[in-house]
Design a protein around this motif. Sequence first.
Motif, short mmCIF file in Angstrom:
data_model
loop_
_atom_site.label_atom_id
_atom_site.label_comp_id
_atom_site.label_asym_id
_atom_site.label_seq_id
_atom_site.Cartn_x
_atom_site.Cartn_y
_atom_site.Cartn_z
N SER A 1 80.46 22.64 62.21
CA SER A 1 79.91 22.59 63.48
C SER A 1 79.93 23.80 63.96
O SER A 1 78.73 23.87 64.17
CB SER A 1 80.19 21.19 64.67
N GLY A 2 80.15 24.48 64.13
CA GLY A 2 80.02 26.05 65.45
C GLY A 2 78.96 26.73 64.15
O GLY A 2 78.57 27.12 64.51
N ALA A 3 79.47 27.08 62.97
CA ALA A 3 79.08 27.17 61.66
C ALA A 3 77.32 26.33 61.69
O ALA A 3 76.73 27.85 62.06
CB ALA A 3 79.22 27.65 60.42
N ILE A 4 77.27 26.00 61.97
CA ILE A 4 75.60 24.84 62.25
C ILE A 4 74.88 25.04 63.45
O ILE A 4 74.36 25.07 63.25
CB ILE A 4 76.22 24.07 61.67
N ALA A 5 76.09 25.33 64.29
CA ALA A 5 75.21 26.10 65.88
C ALA A 5 74.47 26.82 65.31
O ALA A 5 74.08 27.17 66.29
CB ALA A 5 76.29 25.87 67.02
N GLY A 6 74.94 27.88 65.20
CA GLY A 6 74.61 28.60 64.98
C GLY A 6 73.43 29.56 63.86
O GLY A 6 71.95 29.36 64.11
N LEU A 7 73.21 27.77 62.90
CA LEU A 7 71.67 27.77 62.42
C LEU A 7 71.03 27.25 63.43
O LEU A 7 69.61 28.36 63.19
CB LEU A 7 72.33 27.45 61.31
N MET A 8 71.39 26.59 63.99
CA MET A 8 70.42 25.77 65.24
C MET A 8 69.76 27.13 65.33
O MET A 8 68.21 27.22 65.97
CB MET A 8 70.89 25.21 65.56
N ALA A 9 70.90 27.82 66.39
CA ALA A 9 70.26 29.02 67.37
C ALA A 9 69.49 30.27 66.51
O ALA A 9 68.13 30.69 66.95
CB ALA A 9 71.23 29.96 68.01
N MET A 10 69.93 30.73 64.70
CA MET A 10 68.67 31.15 64.14
C MET A 10 67.69 30.87 64.12
O MET A 10 66.75 31.69 63.53
CB MET A 10 69.71 31.47 62.82
#
Length: 502
Positions: free
Chosen positions: A225-234
């Motif tokens: 989920s942390g990496a996916i949150a990064g995708l959301m921000a990108m």
Amino acid sequence: MFFAIPLANKPTWHAPPWMTVLIIVINMLVYWGWQAPEERAVARSAEHYALSGLAELEVPHYIRHLERQVQQAPEGKPHLEMVESLWKGRKDAWVYQDMWHEQRFREVLLAGQVIRENDPQHAEWRRLRSQLAPHEPQPFTTRWAQYFDRGFTDRPETLLTATFLHGSVGHLLGNMVFLFLFGFTLEMALGSRLYLLLYLLCGVGASAVSLWSHAGTATYGLGASGAIAGLMAMYVVMYKLRRIQFFYMLFFYFNYAKWPALMMLPVYMAHELLQQWLGGQGVDYMAHFGGLLSGALLMALLMTLKKLDAPANLIPTVAAPLSGNEARARASIQRALRLTDELDYAAANQAWHSAARLRPRDPEVLEPWFEVAQHFPASDEFHTAAKLLLTLPDTDHAARKRTHAHFHTYLKLAKPGLRLSANTLVHLIPVFVKLHAWDDAQRLAGLLQRNTSVHPKWPDTLTFLVNGLTQNNQWEAAMGWLPALQAHAPTAPVTQLLAKQK
């Protein structure tokens, strides 16, 4: 609970998001290939443990270990109380499974540093341990998860490996859905290799912030989920201020809305910090925050180093000659999108107007034009965009809902007031009747009735409205239209029905 996901794009197998699919497959393989079998093996080992007699020797030491942890970190008290309750209830197998995940305790226990050689029970403990050992699996999750009581230099590889581990099937599937929703658009824009690199960096960044935030606590972190949150921000940084349609849910309320994409970044971040402050159990909100921060910084850096265009649509352009009008329409749309991103709304308004002249029935043109024209609610462009949008074909329930929403926006903003022609009114009234939006349908019927000349479709429109009212037991409202029915549709069955009721 809050979440918002974009609905701006859809994947296509003409340009499949292979890297996103590969990451999902790897996460699935790690869970089903190693973690799930380990869980089953630990459960079997727990049954042997409950019968072995080891619990009487080890569990009191384990409880004292947890008590020392609570002295340093009081938030661990519920865990201690749970273990004490299990031990009092002699649920030894459950205590063993809990102990399995306390890696530090298991390390010192198996190294002989808890029940030492000078302990009278050491020989018996060693004998019982040797009998249990063949039944215990090799640790996998605890080997690759991120433990917060370790520093950055102790097993640094877990900053990355923990992002491919999950705690349950629900945890795994929920993360994979969000990975796909955000991942395929970013892969389309970035290319597979750069997308993979940024995904991994977001995962490491999320783990680092989580480790810093929870440093010294006797817990561990895992999940994508942390990496996916990064995708959301990108994603939102890439689209900047372009308005994107989102599906959002706040507790039990959900709806659709179009927002400037970048507006979602502080919303996402504030949500994670608020949940962390509220003390949400079982979710590492600081990992989410770290992923958001990492993704935003990485995308901002990337966009300063190279020109990067957010994909307007994932459906590839058919390689066929374009007509002159179509070529001009696409050029106008691209110019309008660019001007909208640059917040030059006056120029964007004109560019969308040019595109609408060439595509007057295309909602992909009319909706963004209507949104831009809202900055100029007294302009002819705003009223024209509203008219074209409100008279799009009544194809299905979703189309009617969109029309109704656009009408209320127009009703709220239009200056000096509504400019709805009789043709527009006879189109909208049946749409609102089908939605059971009785107040709006009758409001527009009143406007049409007061028109200086009788529209040819007024009798049919009126009977359609009143039939809808009667079929939905709106008898009082229907009776109010009886004089109009007697004047314009005297032979209609609904007119005769209401006359008898009177």
